[in-house]
Design a protein around this motif. Structure first.
Motif, PDB file in Angstrom:
ATOM      1  N   GLY A 111       0.308  -1.300  -0.171  1.00 12.60           N
ATOM      2  CA  GLY A 111      -0.372   0.319  -0.192  1.00 12.60           C
ATOM      3  C   GLY A 111       0.884   1.362   0.244  1.00 12.60           C
ATOM      4  N   GLN A 112       1.976   1.282  -0.021  1.00 19.81           N
ATOM      5  CA  GLN A 112       2.236   2.257  -0.581  1.00 19.81           C
ATOM      6  C   GLN A 112       3.301   2.856  -1.477  1.00 19.81           C
ATOM      7  N   SER A 113       3.193   2.609  -2.617  1.00 24.79           N
ATOM      8  CA  SER A 113       3.331   2.600  -3.952  1.00 24.79           C
ATOM      9  C   SER A 113       2.790   1.540  -4.728  1.00 24.79           C
ATOM     10  N   PHE A 114       2.342   2.750  -5.874  1.00 26.29           N
ATOM     11  CA  PHE A 114       1.560   1.963  -7.047  1.00 26.29           C
ATOM     12  C   PHE A 114       2.657   1.742  -8.502  1.00 26.29           C
ATOM     13  N   TYR A 115       1.894   1.217  -9.283  1.00 22.30           N
ATOM     14  CA  TYR A 115       2.425   1.162 -10.448  1.00 22.30           C
ATOM     15  C   TYR A 115       1.641   1.591 -11.169  1.00 22.30           C
ATOM     16  N   PHE A 116       2.191   1.606 -13.088  1.00 23.84           N
ATOM     17  CA  PHE A 116       1.146   2.204 -14.105  1.00 23.84           C
ATOM     18  C   PHE A 116       1.877   1.831 -15.512  1.00 23.84           C
ATOM     19  N   THR A 117       1.012   0.871 -16.080  1.00 21.45           N
ATOM     20  CA  THR A 117       1.180   1.139 -17.331  1.00 21.45           C
ATOM     21  C   THR A 117       0.911   2.180 -18.150  1.00 21.45           C
ATOM     22  N   ASP A 118       2.596   2.595 -19.065  1.00 21.70           N
ATOM     23  CA  ASP A 118       2.491   4.918 -20.200  1.00 21.70           C
ATOM     24  C   ASP A 118       1.968   3.248 -21.535  1.00 21.70           C
ATOM     25  N   ILE A 119       1.070   3.300 -21.895  1.00 16.90           N
ATOM     26  CA  ILE A 119       0.306   2.600 -23.317  1.00 16.90           C
ATOM     27  C   ILE A 119       1.539   3.294 -24.793  1.00 16.90           C
ATOM     28  N   LEU A 120       1.521   4.459 -24.528  1.00 15.38           N
ATOM     29  CA  LEU A 120       2.486   4.261 -25.918  1.00 15.38           C
ATOM     30  C   LEU A 120       3.800   4.436 -25.883  1.00 15.38           C
ATOM     31  N   THR A 121       4.673   4.531 -24.878  1.00 16.75           N
ATOM     32  CA  THR A 121       5.624   5.371 -24.883  1.00 16.75           C
ATOM     33  C   THR A 121       6.189   3.559 -24.109  1.00 16.75           C
TER      34      THR A 121
END
Length: 586
Positions: A111-121
Motif C-alpha cells: 500500500g505504499q506505492s503503485f505501478y502504472f502502464t504507459d501504453i504509448l511509450t
C-alpha cells in the motif's frame, strides 16, 4: 497552451506507427460564465461575443482504476496524461499526477506505492503516494493491463499484457530491476493472443481476463520463472477459453461474491461463474457504451470507468449506476459545421473515440457516433480533425493514419473514400479532390500522394472549394495555394508570425480564422492586406488542449475551428472539454 519541441522524425514515425496499431454533457452556461467568457474577447472586436455553449466531462477520459489504502479511487487517464486521486463518495479530485499515457494501474500489496502502464511509450513506472517516481522500466509499446499475484507474500509476482500496439504477456520484477520474462512474447506483425486486457488472478492461481478482439474470457497458466515462452498459447494449454460470445470485453476482476465481473465495451456488465462446468455468465448491469475498467472498494462495492465518455460510476446491488464523476466530451478536437433545419448550424466535434453533434444555437448535444478503436471496414475512424464536405465530413486521424469521407446520415464511409496515409493532421476537398496535410508526406493529394507543398510541420487546412490555405505549425506561416486545373501552383505566403497555428477556416467575407495554440487565442487573417500586417485577435485566453508527448506529433490533440452558414465561429476547447461559439452582436 502548447509549446514547441524539437521534432525527431524517427520518433514521430515510430510513435505514429504504434499509434496506428493502438487503434481508448452539454449545457448552456449561466450569465456568470458568459461574462467570464466575454473577458476573453479582444476589445478591438467589440462586436464579437464569446460563449461556451457545450461542456463535457470533468476528466479527459477514465481508464484503469484501483482503490488505494486510503480508500480513494486512483484513476489512470490516457487522454488526460495524468493519474487522478478521487473521493469515491462525491467525485472530488484530491490529487493529480502528470504522466505520459497511463492506461492501467495497480497498488503494491504493502500500500505504499503503485505501478502504472504507459501504453504509448512502453514503460511501467512505480510511484509513491505523492506522485514521486520510484523506478521505471521499459517493457514494450502497448503495455496495458497490470496486476499482482499475491498467493505467496514472500514472493510477490507482477504481470503485464500488451494491447493494440503489441500483443503479449510478461512477468516483471516488482523492483523493476530484472529483465521482463516473456510468457507469451510479441513479435512484430504477430498477434498470438488477441489483446488480453485488464485481468485478475482467481483463487485457483490462474490469471483470468478478456480477449478484446476475439470476444473471449480466458484463463492463463502463467507458469514459473525459467519456463520457456509460449509461441502457441491456445494450442499448448497456456491459454484456455472458458467463455466466448462477448463483443469487445475489456476488463475482468473477481469480486467479494467469488464471481468474475466482466465488462464489455458495449456497456454490458456480466457476472461469470468460473467454477461452473462449463463457466456461465449472467447480465448484471447495462451501462453506456465505452466501458474500460472496474474496481472494488474495501466494502466490496463495484466502481466502473468509461474511456469514451470519461465518467466514473458506482454500481448498486440492484445493478443501477450512481454517478460519481459525470461524463461527456473528453477531448474535443476538430470542428466542422453543416447546415441544419431552420437555418441552424449543425456542429460536429471530433472527440477521440466519438463524433459528437451539437446544436450551434443552444449547444444541446444530438447524435453521438462511435469511432472505432480497432478499425472496421466502412466505419468511422477515431476522429481528430473534421472538415465539412458538402453533406458529409472529411475525418482525419493520425492515430489510425486514416483520412475518410464519412456521412453522418448513414454513419458510413462515403463511396469507399478512405485513404491510408502516414501521419495525417488535417484534410479538405479542393477542386473535387481530397488534399491532406501529413506530418511525413507534406501536403499531398490523398488519391496518389502527389506532392503539393512541403511545410516544416504540417498543420491545419482551409478551402473555399477552389483555393487551398495551409498552416505551418513550426514557422507560424499561412500559405495560399492556387490551382491551374488540377496542378498546384507555387505557394504564396498570406500571413506570418502566428504562434503554433492549428485549426484554420475560411470566412465568406474574404478572411481566414486560425487557432494560435501557442497563445491560446483565435485570430483573423484579412486576405486583402499584406502578410505581417493582417492578423487581429478575435478571442483570447481560450482553454485549449495541452502539449503532447515529447518527440511525438507536435499538434497532438488538434485544436479546431469552423465557420457555420450563420457566420458564427466554433472553436474546440480541449483543455476544459468545452465547445466555444463566437458570434457577432446584432
Amino acid at each position: 497552451m502548447k509549446t514547441i519541441e524539437q521534432l525527431s522524425v524517427k520518433s514521430v514515425l515510430k510513435l505514429a506507427f504504434l499509434a496506428m496499431l493502438f487503434l481508448t454533457a452539454s449545457c448552456s452556461q449561466d450569465m456568470t460564465e458568459l461574462e467570464a467568457n466575454q473577458k476573453g474577447v479582444n476589445s478591438k472586436n467589440s462586436k464579437a461575443v464569446l460563449k461556451t455553449i457545450a461542456r463535457g466531462a470533468e476528466l479527459h477520459g477514465t481508464n484503469g482504476i484501483y482503490f488505494g489504502p486510503d480508500d480513494n479511487l486512483y484513476i489512470a487517464s490516457f487522454y488526460g496524461q495524468e493519474i487522478i486521486v478521487m473521493n469515491k463518495k462525491n467525485g472530488k479530485i484530491l490529487k493529480q499526477f502528470p504522466v505520459n499515457s497511463a492506461d492501467d494501474l495497480v497498488f503494491h500489496p504493502d500500500g505504499q506505492s503503485f505501478y502504472f502502464t504507459d501504453i504509448l511509450t512502453g514503460f511501467v513506472t512505480r510511484m509513491d503516494l505523492e506522485g514521486n517516481e520510484i523506478k521505471t522500466q521499459y517493457v514494450a509499446p502497448g503495455v496495458n493491463p497490470i496486476t499482482f499475484l499475491e498467493d505467496d507474500p514472500e514472493n510477490l509476482r507482477l504481470f503485464v499484457g500488451l494491447d493494440f500496439e503489441g500483443d503479449g504477456l510478461y512477468e516483471l520484477d516488482p523492483d523493476l530491476e530484472d529483465d521482463p520474462r516473456a510468457i507469451v512474447p510479441y513479435a512484430e506483425g504477430t498477434y498470438p493472443i488477441g489483446f488480453l486486457n485488464a485481468f485478475d488472478f482467481g483463487p485457483d492461481g490462474f490469471l483470468y481476463g478478456p480477449v478484446f478482439t476475439l470476444g473471449y474470457v480466458v484463463k492463463v497458466d502463467v507458469g514459473e520463472p525459467g519456463d520457456l515462452p509460449s509461441l502457441n498459447p491456445y494450442g499448448d494449454g497456456t491459454i484456455e477459453v472458458i467463455l466466448d460470445g462477448f463483443t469487445n470485453p475489456v476488463a475482468a476482476k473477481f469480486g467479494p461474491d467469488g464471481l468474475l465481473t466482466v465488462l464489455d465495451q458495449t456497456g454490458k456488465v456480466w457476472k461469470v461463474d468460473t467454477e461452473a462446468e462449463p463457466a456461465t455468465r449472467t447480465l448484471f448491469a447495462n451501462l453506456q457504451p465505452g466501458l474500460d475498467n472496474l474496481a472494488f472498494d474495501k466494502d466490496g462495492t463495484l466502481y466502473v470507468s468509461n474511456a469514451d465518455f470519461g465518467w466514473i460510476v458506482q454500481i448498486l446491488p440492484s445493478g443501477q449506476a450512481r454517478t460519481i464523476s459525470g461524463g461527456g466530451m473528453i477531448g474535443p478536437q476538430g470542428v466542422a459545421v453543416l447546415p441544419g433545419s431552420k437555418k441552424k448550424d449543425r456542429v460536429f466535434v471530433g472527440d477521440l473515440f466519438r463524433m459528437r453533434e451539437f446544436d450551434g444555437l443552444t449547444g444541446k448535444e444530438g447524435e453521438v457516433y462511435k469511432g472505432y478503436l480497432v478499425g472496421e471496414p466502412g466505419k468511422l475512424t477515431m476522429p481528430f480533425s473534421v472538415q465539412a464536405d458538402g453533406e458529409n465530413l472529411i475525418v482525419t486521424s493520425w492515430f489510425s493514419g486514416l483520412v475518410q469521407s464519412w456521412s453522418p446520415e448513414t454513419d458510413e464511409v462515403v463511396n469507399d473514400e478512405q485513404f491510408q496515409m502516414a501521419v495525417p493532421i488535417d484534410a479538405v476537398r479542393v477542386n473535387g479532390e481530397i488534399v491532406v496535410s501529413d506530418l511525413i508526406l507534406g501536403i499531398v493529394k490523398a488519391g496518389d500522394n502527389s506532392e503539393i507543398a512541403t511545410p516544416v510541420v504540417a498543420s491545419g487546412l482551409a478551402t473555399d472549394g477552389v483555393t487551398l490555405w495551409a498552416a505551418d505549425w513550426a514557422t507560424g506561416q499561412i500559405w495560399r495555394i492556387d490551382f491551374d486545373g488540377n496542378t498546384a501552383q507555387t505557394p504564396v505566403e498570406v500571413a506570418s508570425g502566428l504562434s503554433l497555428p492549428e485549426g484554420l477556416a475560411f470566412e465568406k467575407e474574404g478572411s481566414l480564422v486560425v487557432v494560435e495554440t501557442g497563445e491560446s487565442r483565435l485570430s483573423r487573417i484579412d486576405l486583402s492586406k499584406n502578410s505581417g500586417e493582417n492578423v487581429t485577435t478575435i478571442a483570447e485566453n481560450l482553454e485549449l488542449s495541452g502539449p503532447g508527448l515529447e518527440g511525438s506529433v507536435p499538434t497532438w490533440w488538434f485544436d479546431g475551428v469552423a465557420v457555420g452558414p450563420s457566420g458564427d465561429i466554433y472553436v474546440s476547447g480541449g483543455g476544459a472539454n468545452v465547445l466555444y461559439r463566437v458570434s457577432h452582436k446584432k
